[in-house]
Design an enzyme around this catalytic site. Structure first.
Site, short mmCIF file in Angstrom:
data_model
loop_
_atom_site.label_atom_id
_atom_site.label_comp_id
_atom_site.label_asym_id
_atom_site.label_seq_id
_atom_site.Cartn_x
_atom_site.Cartn_y
_atom_site.Cartn_z
N ASP A 217 -17.95 75.39 -3.29
CA ASP A 217 -18.40 75.56 -1.90
C ASP A 217 -17.20 75.60 -0.95
O ASP A 217 -16.37 74.69 -0.99
CB ASP A 217 -19.27 74.38 -1.45
CG ASP A 217 -20.48 74.11 -2.33
OD1 ASP A 217 -20.38 74.31 -3.56
OD2 ASP A 217 -21.51 73.67 -1.80
N HIS A 219 -18.06 76.53 2.39
CA HIS A 219 -18.83 76.18 3.60
C HIS A 219 -18.17 76.53 4.94
O HIS A 219 -17.88 75.65 5.75
CB HIS A 219 -19.17 74.69 3.57
CG HIS A 219 -20.45 74.41 2.83
ND1 HIS A 219 -21.62 75.11 3.03
CD2 HIS A 219 -20.74 73.48 1.87
CE1 HIS A 219 -22.57 74.65 2.25
NE2 HIS A 219 -22.07 73.66 1.52
N ASP A 246 -22.38 79.06 -1.46
CA ASP A 246 -22.19 78.19 -0.29
C ASP A 246 -20.86 78.47 0.42
O ASP A 246 -20.09 77.56 0.69
CB ASP A 246 -22.34 76.71 -0.66
CG ASP A 246 -23.80 76.29 -0.77
OD1 ASP A 246 -24.67 77.18 -0.87
OD2 ASP A 246 -24.09 75.07 -0.76
N ASP A 249 -22.29 78.34 6.42
CA ASP A 249 -22.94 77.13 6.94
C ASP A 249 -22.00 75.90 6.91
O ASP A 249 -21.14 75.77 6.06
CB ASP A 249 -24.21 76.77 6.15
CG ASP A 249 -25.43 77.61 6.56
OD1 ASP A 249 -25.37 78.26 7.63
OD2 ASP A 249 -26.43 77.58 5.83
N ARG A 250 -22.28 74.99 7.84
CA ARG A 250 -21.59 73.69 7.91
C ARG A 250 -20.11 73.77 8.23
O ARG A 250 -19.34 72.87 7.90
CB ARG A 250 -21.79 72.89 6.62
CG ARG A 250 -23.25 72.70 6.24
CD ARG A 250 -23.43 71.47 5.37
NE ARG A 250 -24.77 71.34 4.86
CZ ARG A 250 -25.82 70.98 5.58
NH1 ARG A 250 -25.68 70.71 6.87
NH2 ARG A 250 -27.00 70.90 5.04
N ASN A 278 -27.25 77.83 -2.52
CA ASN A 278 -28.49 77.54 -1.79
C ASN A 278 -28.34 77.75 -0.28
O ASN A 278 -29.33 77.75 0.45
CB ASN A 278 -28.97 76.11 -2.08
CG ASN A 278 -27.99 75.07 -1.61
OD1 ASN A 278 -26.81 75.14 -1.93
ND2 ASN A 278 -28.45 74.10 -0.85
N HIS A 279 -27.11 77.95 0.19
CA HIS A 279 -26.93 78.26 1.62
C HIS A 279 -26.83 79.75 1.90
O HIS A 279 -26.75 80.14 3.07
CB HIS A 279 -25.73 77.51 2.20
CG HIS A 279 -26.10 76.12 2.62
ND1 HIS A 279 -26.57 75.82 3.87
CD2 HIS A 279 -26.13 74.98 1.93
CE1 HIS A 279 -26.86 74.54 3.93
NE2 HIS A 279 -26.60 73.99 2.76
N HIS A 327 -24.47 77.89 -9.11
CA HIS A 327 -24.17 77.03 -7.96
C HIS A 327 -24.74 75.62 -8.12
O HIS A 327 -24.06 74.64 -7.88
CB HIS A 327 -24.72 77.65 -6.67
CG HIS A 327 -24.47 76.78 -5.48
ND1 HIS A 327 -23.23 76.67 -4.90
CD2 HIS A 327 -25.29 75.94 -4.79
CE1 HIS A 327 -23.28 75.81 -3.91
NE2 HIS A 327 -24.52 75.35 -3.81
N ARG A 412 -32.21 66.05 -2.65
CA ARG A 412 -32.54 67.39 -2.16
C ARG A 412 -33.96 67.47 -1.63
O ARG A 412 -34.31 68.41 -0.93
CB ARG A 412 -32.41 68.43 -3.28
CG ARG A 412 -31.09 68.37 -4.01
CD ARG A 412 -29.95 68.88 -3.16
NE ARG A 412 -28.68 68.77 -3.87
CZ ARG A 412 -27.51 69.00 -3.30
NH1 ARG A 412 -27.43 69.31 -2.03
NH2 ARG A 412 -26.40 68.87 -3.99
N HIS A 439 -21.89 72.64 -5.39
CA HIS A 439 -23.10 72.13 -4.73
C HIS A 439 -22.99 70.70 -4.21
O HIS A 439 -23.68 70.35 -3.26
CB HIS A 439 -24.26 72.26 -5.72
CG HIS A 439 -25.65 72.14 -5.15
ND1 HIS A 439 -26.04 72.69 -3.95
CD2 HIS A 439 -26.76 71.53 -5.65
CE1 HIS A 439 -27.33 72.42 -3.75
NE2 HIS A 439 -27.78 71.72 -4.76
MN LIG Z 1 -25.09 73.87 -2.28
#
Ligand SMILES: [Mn+2]
Ligand SMILES: *[C@@H]1O[C@H](CO)[C@@H](O)[C@H](O)[C@H]1NC(C)=O
Ligand SMILES: *[C@@H]1O[C@H](CO)[C@@H](O)[C@H](O)[C@H]1NC(C)=O
Ligand SMILES: *[C@@H]1O[C@H](CO)[C@@H](O)[C@H](O)[C@H]1NC(C)=O
Ligand SMILES: *[C@@H]1O[C@H](CO)[C@@H](O)[C@H](O)[C@H]1NC(C)=O
Length: 511
Positions: A217, A219, A246, A249-250, A278-279, A327, A412, A439
């Site tokens: 990630d 991010h 990922d 995001d963030r 998942n993002h 991921h 989660r 992740h």
């Molecule tokens: Mn993730």
């Protein structure tokens, strides 16, 4: 015929824009303390000491997230904590429009997991026609940004793009993007065109003596991508890369990351690879930063185009028939094969546990929630929510645990954890030596950006230093063909900053 098709598209676009105007007119209003149905609520103030902490589940191990204080996560405005039954609550600090609020409310109703059936609100179900949109856009005469000559990504284009991204002010200057929306749509169109023909699992064959770098990630931290290239070299036809999801995001650099990664994919389609995380998901984007970044520079149709393209990214890669990279994690179902993964549907968001189950979850009196406190063994009949977990959902969202079996993933809120027995069975059945996944930010036990589980068959890497704790490191994995021995490289926030500073001062030269 063509003219009619075009007119129809234009009409659709017009209706769409009227709709956006309608949404925008909602913008000023503040949904403070809206009491949403069920257990959701919104409030204007997020307590800064709140931990992103999934309490209450006996099976809630995990590295990092469990003790990661939400207040230090670099997200724009939303904070989230999971209540003890895994149904999340959302508190929003700052202002939020009703439209954003409703989308977020629906997203959060699923414990943060997305569900395409909930996407009917607002613009999230629009699937833009990328051909039509990119064709109809014209470049204004006062445009001063980069050009995509003959609609092709070249080495020179990537050098100029990275140069533009060195200085974030370039990107936002007077609301004029470094890259015109038309070119973004062309890149997205071509990425979609490339992946539409591919299965959900892609084979990578790294030639003898060449390296592949797997990146976790990042991010929306562009400086991490810069550090990755500083350590492992710029991508090229012989320097292989796999970004393991990922990447948005963030953080603040959603577009820099997405365009850098997509640009390199188009430049080096046979040596640069991307897994979906998942993002890379419209519902996550609606509250975790991407939509806001993208709408700030471009407009909603561009944001929707990204959401659409996410759904075509592959879920897994197998490297030299030895290493699987996903991921999230592995499916709790028995006897899952690589072919099952290959055949997972394309062009969709993952389905979460069913609506029906959600309604039941709202009524503890009729639904036995005890499944969340049990660990299921391979021969047990799995409870309904697990039975219905798609392979896609596990690949994007699941996490490993130390105990054998399958358990509720409290961290989660709506998927499973898988034990060493599941990993062992999967690897043996499919002749996989080990699985690389990402992740989870890693702040224990080592703060080193990676950890090994399941006898070394699961390697987790996360590539943002200082994500939860200033001292936590970022990691990448280099493997050299043909033996694929892993070589893990870690760095701190200070080391990343040094590399970024040097990048800012040097001319970008890819070759
Ligand atoms: Mn993730
Ligand atoms: C899984 O494979 C085992 C051994 O090949 C077989 O006995 C079992 O019936 C299979 N289970 C399912 C659910 O297909
Ligand atoms: C779960 O999936 C099965 C099919 O595998 C289906 O018959 C059932 O209705 C689903 N249950 C729920 C609660 O969605
Ligand atoms: C390739 O990987 C090996 C081991 O990970 C490393 O020692 C070597 O420096 C790498 N080569 C290049 C060109 O990056
Ligand atoms: C990597 O970053 C360091 C500073 O941390 C810099 O001295 C070095 O020149 C960079 N190397 C490359 C290949 O970019």
């Amino acid at each position: 015929m063509a003219a009619m098709a075009e007119r129809q598209t234009l009409l659709q676009l017009l209706i769409y824009q009227l709709f956006l105007l309608y949404i925008a007119s909602d913008e000023g209003s503040v949904a403070c303390s809206v009491k949403a149905p069920g257990r959701l609520y919104f409030s204007e103030v997020a307590p800064r000491s709140e931990n992103w902490n999934a309490v209450g589940s006996a099976n809630n191990e995990g590295h990092g997230l469990g003790s990661c204080p939400i207040s230090c996560l670099p997200i724009h405005k939303a904070t989230q904590d999971l209540s003890k039954d895994g149904i999340s609550q959302k508190r929003l600090n700052g202002k939020i429009s009703h439209s954003e609020g409703r989308v977020a409310e629906k997203t959060m109703a699923r414990g943060g997991l997305s569900d395409w059936r909930l996407s009917e609100f607002g613009t999230t179900t629009m699937t833009p026609d990328l051909d039509a949109l990119s064709n109809m856009m014209t470049i204004e005469s006062d445009y001063t940004g980069l050009h995509l000559e003959n609609e092709k990504v070249t080495v020179k284009f990537m050098e100029d793009l990275l140069t533009a991204f060195k200085d974030p002010k370039n990107l936002w200057k007077r609301w004029k993007p470094a890259l015109h929306a038309k070119y973004v749509l062309i890149i997205l169109r071509d990425i979609k065109k490339h992946y539409k023909k591919q299965p959900s699992l892609i084979e990578i064959n790294v030639p003898r003596g060449r390296n592949i770098t797997v990146v976790g990630d990042v991010h929306a931290h562009f400086s991490e991508i810069v550090k990755v290239f500083n350590v492992s070299g710029f991508p090229s036809e012989t320097n292989y890369y796999l970004f393991n999801g990922d990447f948005v995001d963030r953080g603040d650099d959603d577009l820099q990351n997405a365009l850098t990664i997509f640009g390199f994919k188009l430049l080096y389609p046979n040596s640069f690879f991307i897994n979906r995380g998942n993002h890379e998901d419209r519902n996550q984007n609606s509250y975790a930063g991407f939509d806001k970044s993208c709408n700030r520079i471009y407009t909603q149709p561009i944001t929707d185009a990204f959401h659409d393209v996410w759904t075509w990214l592959p879920l897994a890669h197998r490297i030299n028939e030895k290493v699987l990279v996903v991921h999230g994690g592995l499916s709790p179902h028995k006897n899952v094969t690589l072919d099952d993964i290959r055949r997972e549907p394309r062009g969709v968001d993952p389905k979460t546990w069913s609506d029906e189950l959600y309604l039941l979850r709202e009524r503890d009196d009729v639904f036995d929630l005890d499944f969340k406190n049990r660990v299921y063994k391979p021969d047990d009949k799995l409870p309904p929510p697990y039975q219905n977990e798609s392979i896609m959902l596990s690949l994007l969202w699941a996490d490993p645990m130390d105990k054998n079996g399958v358990a509720f993933n409290g961290q989660r809120g709506g998927c499973t954890r898988f034990g060493p027995d599941i990993t062992e069975n999967f690897c043996k059945r499919n002749k996989i030596e080990f699985v690389i996944r990402s992740h989870e930010p890693i702040d224990s036990p080592s703060f080193e950006g990676y950890y090994l589980k399941h006898g070394g068959r699961i390697i987790t890497i996360f590539t943002v230093a200082g994500y939860c704790h200033q001292e936590s490191k970022a990691a990448i994995i280099q493997m050299q063909a043909p033996d694929m021995k892993t070589h893990i490289i870690v760095w701190s926030t200070e080391e990343r900053q040094e590399a970024f500073d040097s990048f800012v001062h040097e001319k970008v030269k890819l070759k």
